[in-house]
Design an enzyme around this catalytic site. Structure first.
Site, PDB file in Angstrom:
ATOM      1  CD  GLU A 123      -1.280   0.988   3.473  1.00 41.52           C
ATOM      2  OE1 GLU A 123      -2.398   1.335   3.083  1.00 41.52           O
ATOM      3  OE2 GLU A 123      -0.849   1.223   4.603  1.00 41.52           O
ATOM      4  CG  HIS A 141      -1.785   5.040   3.215  1.00 44.23           C
ATOM      5  ND1 HIS A 141      -0.703   4.766   4.024  1.00 44.23           N
ATOM      6  CD2 HIS A 141      -2.495   5.995   3.860  1.00 44.23           C
ATOM      7  CE1 HIS A 141      -0.757   5.527   5.103  1.00 44.23           C
ATOM      8  NE2 HIS A 141      -1.839   6.278   5.030  1.00 44.23           N
ATOM      9  CG  HIS A 182       4.973   0.709   8.447  1.00 45.36           C
ATOM     10  ND1 HIS A 182       5.423   1.629   7.512  1.00 45.36           N
ATOM     11  CD2 HIS A 182       3.745   0.358   8.045  1.00 45.36           C
ATOM     12  CE1 HIS A 182       4.487   1.827   6.600  1.00 45.36           C
ATOM     13  NE2 HIS A 182       3.455   1.056   6.906  1.00 45.36           N
TER      14      HIS A 182
END
Ligand code: FE2
Length: 275
Positions: free
Chosen positions: A39, A68, A179
């Site tokens: 993304e 996103h 992340h």
């Protein structure tokens, strides 16, 4: 079936990490398939056709996404026609593309993949739990035991509960979006592999792949600042899965975490690549 699932690939650095590390990992682990959350492959937010093609060219077979995915409009028609890319399934009707798909390997074996967005601290979309439970009951999954779920979510509690809710019904529940790779790779009691977050492919000395300066400025002043992808040493994060083809039960899950100080952005061949 031996599968590698990579965490959010962020910008040029993330794509470079995939290109640099993947050939060797593929060989060492004798992988049957490689999936990645893409993304943020384009400039650190969203995806473009060019950057997607780069990811597929680097050896990724299937791409999931998240909130996103809508950043670049050019991707909307690609989401409609390319069955190797999915967006979260719990977006309301009318959103381009599909939230689940089946990846067929060269030897005919199949992997069903579902992508969903969490609700906690995120957009108030339809319930991901109901979405997942209706997906596992759908007739198209009857003869596809190997099933992977990318749960793109913020809250650990929501991700853990999704793992519990789908234990024994899918092969793996893998988290993305934060992340940062978590240390809880495990096999759940009914045979589902679970990891709260796969981590990121990109520059680790960064704020989720973005340069610290602008992020710090925003924290200090609360005024919107333009983020730009970080530069520096690259890492690759994800998980390796070994799944029983016949039952869909996971036999093993292992985190993959590669880092190489030699490979930096802005050093050589990658200069011509788009961000
Ligand atoms: Fe995200």
């Amino acid at each position: 079936m031996r599968i590698l699932f990579l965490g959010d690939v962020v910008g040029k650095a993330g794509r470079l990490a995939v290109k640099q590390f993947l050939p060797q990992i593929k060989e060492e682990l004798r992988l049957d398939a490689v999936l990645a959350n893409g993304e943020n492959i384009a400039g650190g937010i969203g995806m473009t056709c060019e950057t997607l093609d780069e990811l597929f060219g680097a050896g990724v077979d299937f791409v999931t996404s998240g909130n996103h995915v809508w950043r670049h409009k050019e991707i909307f028609s690609r989401l409609e026609k390319d069955r190797r890319i999915i967006r979260p399934a719990n977006y309301p009707e009318g959103a381009p593309g599909r939230g689940h798909a089946v990846l067929t390997l060269g030897d005919g074996r199949r992997i069903a993949v579902l992508n969903m967005l969490g609700n906690t601290y995120m957009e108030p979309l339809p319930c991901p739990f109901r979405t997942a439970l209706s997906w596992v009951e759908s007739p198209e999954l009857e003869d596809i035991p190997v099933r992977l779920v990318d749960f793109h979510a913020e809250a650990t509690s929501e991700k853990k509960t999704m793992g519990w809710a789908l234990d024994g019904k899918v092969s793996a529940v893998l988290g993305t979006h934060t992340h940062v790779q978590t240390a809880d790779a495990q096999l759940l009691p009914r045979g589902t592999a679970y990891l709260t977050d796969l981590g990121m492919c990109g520059v680790e000395q960064s704020s989720l792949g973005m340069d610290f300066d602008a992020v710090f400025e925003r924290f200090l002043t609360k005024i919107p600042t333009a983020f730009k992808p970080a530069k520096g040493e690259i890492s690759l994060n994800g998980a390796y899965l070994d799944i029983d083809d016949a039952t869909g039960q996971a036999k093993e899950i292992r985190i993959i975490r590669e880092h190489c100080p030699k490979w930096r952005l802005e050093t050589s061949a990658e200069q011509g690549m788009p961000d």
